[in-house]
Write a protein that holds these residues in place. Sequence first.
Motif, short mmCIF file in Angstrom:
data_model
loop_
_atom_site.label_atom_id
_atom_site.label_comp_id
_atom_site.label_asym_id
_atom_site.label_seq_id
_atom_site.Cartn_x
_atom_site.Cartn_y
_atom_site.Cartn_z
N THR A 1 0.84 -1.19 0.00
CA THR A 1 0.00 0.00 0.00
C THR A 1 0.88 1.25 0.00
N ALA A 2 0.27 2.38 -0.30
CA ALA A 2 1.02 3.64 -0.28
C ALA A 2 1.57 3.91 1.13
N GLU A 3 0.78 3.60 2.16
CA GLU A 3 1.23 3.83 3.53
C GLU A 3 2.44 2.95 3.85
N GLN A 4 2.40 1.69 3.44
CA GLN A 4 3.54 0.80 3.68
C GLN A 4 4.78 1.30 2.95
N LEU A 5 4.59 1.80 1.73
CA LEU A 5 5.73 2.31 0.98
C LEU A 5 6.31 3.55 1.65
N ARG A 6 5.46 4.43 2.16
CA ARG A 6 5.96 5.62 2.87
C ARG A 6 6.76 5.22 4.10
N GLU A 7 6.31 4.21 4.83
CA GLU A 7 7.04 3.74 6.01
C GLU A 7 8.38 3.14 5.61
N TRP A 8 8.40 2.40 4.52
CA TRP A 8 9.64 1.78 4.03
C TRP A 8 10.64 2.86 3.60
N LYS A 9 10.13 3.87 2.93
CA LYS A 9 10.99 4.99 2.51
C LYS A 9 11.60 5.70 3.73
N ALA A 10 10.81 5.84 4.79
CA ALA A 10 11.31 6.50 6.00
C ALA A 10 12.46 5.72 6.63
N GLU A 11 12.46 4.41 6.45
CA GLU A 11 13.54 3.57 7.00
C GLU A 11 14.81 3.65 6.15
#
Length: 343
Positions: A114-124
Amino acid sequence: MTATIAPATPAVAGDERTLSPAEYEMWAAEVRRLAEERGAVILAHNYQVPEIQDVAHFTGDSLYLSRVAAQTDAREIVFCGVHFMAETAKILSPDKTVLLPDHDAGCSLADSITAEQLREWKAEHPGAVVVSYVNTTAAVKAETDICCTSSNAADVVRSIPADREILFCPDQFLGAHVKRVTGRDDIHVWAGECHVHAGISPSDVRAQVAAHPDAEILVHPECGCTTSVLDLVSHGDLPADRTRVLSTGGMVEQAATTTAGQVLVATEVGILHQLRALNSGTQFIPMNDRAACRYMKMITPAKLLQTLRTGKGAVDVDPVTAARARRAVEAMIAIGEPGRGGE
């Protein structure tokens, strides 16, 4: 590619039909009449049921069809595929009406991030470049730096500076393939998969190769058997000159020119209908005859006809999301035309 193939009696996997020849002719005549009346172009993905492939104005992979949608003068695009594909067509054709005969036709691969999961992955991984397969939702594309197809994924990755980390999503098998062919070890791969391609296993390959030892072998990089196939090739257990890892578009191109007596095909079985129509001199055999996508098969002849009668089923993408997603697609195209190998 225009689909004008006359229907035939189903005999093998990939050619299953729900209409008799007489029923098909009546249905197809009404579909074409309504499409002309509405000023609509009908696009069918390679994995659609045979009747829909036959009646469509164009048949191909999702990115090829989306680009056809952007180039056509038709007022309406009737997209016979799954939801993310219709979204991509809308992203590239924001001023056109895009109709999807069944909005419940989803995709297990697109849904695996999901877009939310991708945003969290990018933050890492701050500063990493996000490469997303075109088989993703508009919202995920909007969080992406550059899209890729299965045929140009390696070229997209090679275009990224060696000192930049890469986040590759969502397909783990395509990601593993890209890591292997590029030799880059700074690629983080999301653990997503297409349930149909993942289900084509190394044991399927071993059994079919044993049964058809002289066959040419075509394998989609989303398949769960891809690594095993390439390992077998490297050890000399499969013939390198007859084994190819290809996108759906690449398979179509290969099928049209092959002179092999038999070809084993590791992808969704719907494509076999088109391959057989392109080359009647070759026997195209599914690596796994149960590899059928239930979501693709949700677009039925009756639903297509109903869509053309009512004009219902419009797919909309928020303009801001569409603009951001379009940039990711355009960044890919700037590297080089993906050709027919959209996925």
